[in-house]
Design an enzyme around this catalytic site. Structure first.
Site, PDB file in Angstrom:
ATOM      1  N   TYR B  30       0.580  -1.749   0.010  1.00  0.00           N
ATOM      2  CA  TYR B  30       0.054   0.270  -0.446  1.00  0.00           C
ATOM      3  C   TYR B  30       0.776   1.220   0.232  1.00  0.00           C
ATOM      4  CZ  TYR B  30      -3.827  -2.928   0.755  1.00  0.00           C
ATOM      5  OH  TYR B  30      -4.541  -3.550   0.402  1.00  0.00           O
ATOM      6  N   LEU B  31       0.578   2.127  -0.378  1.00  0.00           N
ATOM      7  CA  LEU B  31       1.423   3.376  -0.835  1.00  0.00           C
ATOM      8  C   LEU B  31       0.665   4.565  -0.156  1.00  0.00           C
ATOM      9  CD1 LEU B  31       2.377   3.066  -4.817  1.00  0.00           C
ATOM     10  CD2 LEU B  31       3.811   2.677  -2.777  1.00  0.00           C
TER      11      LEU B  31
END
Lengths: 165, 165
Positions: B30-31
Site C-alpha cells: 500500500y502506497l
C-alpha cells in the site's frame, strides 16, 4: 530517476504574453495529499490526462511516477479530489535558452500568474526575463498541493511578505 | 461502476488443493492507506502488474480505479509501501457454480489461508465447500490493508474470537 530542480517566480504585467505559445488548459486535483506523498490527477484540454504519484519530502529527493490514463476516468476521479480542483492555463515562453512555464490560474486563484524554470543543475543561472517578479522558490504557499488544500480565500494569495513562518 | 459483494472465510485443511488451479504469486503493498482511500500496487509472477485506487469507506459504496502498469515500475514502487509488503499465492477453485479465490499467505502471514467468493447480489447463497471454515466477512483484521499496516506478530492472526471489538 530524474529529480526536479526548479525556480519559481511571480509574474508581473502582461508583457510575457507576447512571447507565449497558445497554452493548454489544465484541471488538477489531489486524490491524496500527505506530508511525504501525493497522488495528483490532471486533465488537459488537448484530451490527454495523467495520474502522478510523488513520494519524498523534498523536490531533490522525490521519486515521481506518472501514468497516462483516459480522460473520462480522470474527470471522474477529480470528483474525489481533496480540497480545491485547481484550474490554470499553462504557457511556455522561451527566453535566452531556457523554457519558462507560465501558469495563469483561474477559478479561486484567478489573478495569480506564476512562472517556473527547470534547471539541469543548481549552478545554472538562467537570465531572468523582465516580466518576472518576486522569487517564491520554496515558498510552500505557492505549491499546488498547498493551494489545493488551503482554506478558501476571497482572492489570490496574500502578498509574499505579509505572512511570517 | 461495479460494487464488490464478497464473503470471506478462513480455510481449514488441505483438501481444497485438489480442486485448485496452478495459482499465481502476488506481492502487494500500500502506497497510501487511509480511512477512506487507498492506493495499492501489485505484481503478479506472470509478469503483469497493476495500480489500484479505492475510494470510499465501505465495499458497497467504494469506487475502484485500476491501471495496468509495467512490472519494473511496480517493483520499484513496492519499496515505498507503508507497512508490510504482503506475499500470497492466489488460487481459483470452482465449486457448485461459484468461483472461490483462495489466498495462501507467505512471509509474515505464513500459515494463513483465506477464501473469498464474489456474489452478484447479497441474496446469493453459494454452497459452502467442506474445506471452508469460520466466516470472517467484515472482520477488518483480515482486510489486506489492515494486515499490511498492523504491527508485526510472531505468527498468523490471532484466533477469530480471541479479540473483542
Amino acid at each position: 530517476m530524474a529529480k526536479e530542480i526548479e525556480r519559481k517566480f511571480l509574474v508581473s504585467g502582461e508583457h510575457w504574453r507576447h512571447f507565449a505559445d497558445a497554452g493548454v488548459a489544465i484541471k488538477q486535483g489531489y486524490l491524496v495529499a500527505m506530508d511525504d506523498r501525493s497522488l495528483r490527477v490532471r486533465t488537459y484540454d488537448d484530451g490527454h490526462a495523467c495520474l502522478t504519484l510523488k513520494i519524498g519530502k523534498t523536490a531533490l529527493s522525490r521519486d515521481e511516477y506518472e501514468f497516462d490514463i483516459d480522460a473520462e476516468t480522470a474527470t471522474d476521479m477529480l470528483h474525489h479530489a481533496v480540497g480545491t480542483v485547481l484550474e490554470k492555463v499553462r504557457y511556455e515562453v522561451e527566453h535566452e535558452g531556457f523554457t519558462w512555464e507560465v501558469d495563469e490560474y483561474g477559478g479561486r486563484y484567478s489573478g495569480l500568474v506564476v512562472a517556473e524554470v527547470e534547471l539541469d543543475s543548481e549552478a545554472d543561472l538562467p537570465k531572468i526575463p523582465d516580466w518576472v517578479g518576486h522569487e517564491v522558490t520554496g515558498d510552500d504557499r505557492y505549491s499546488n498541493q498547498a493551494m489545493a488544500l488551503s482554506a478558501a480565500t476571497t482572492g489570490p494569495l496574500d502578498e509574499p511578505h505579509s505572512q511570517s513562518g
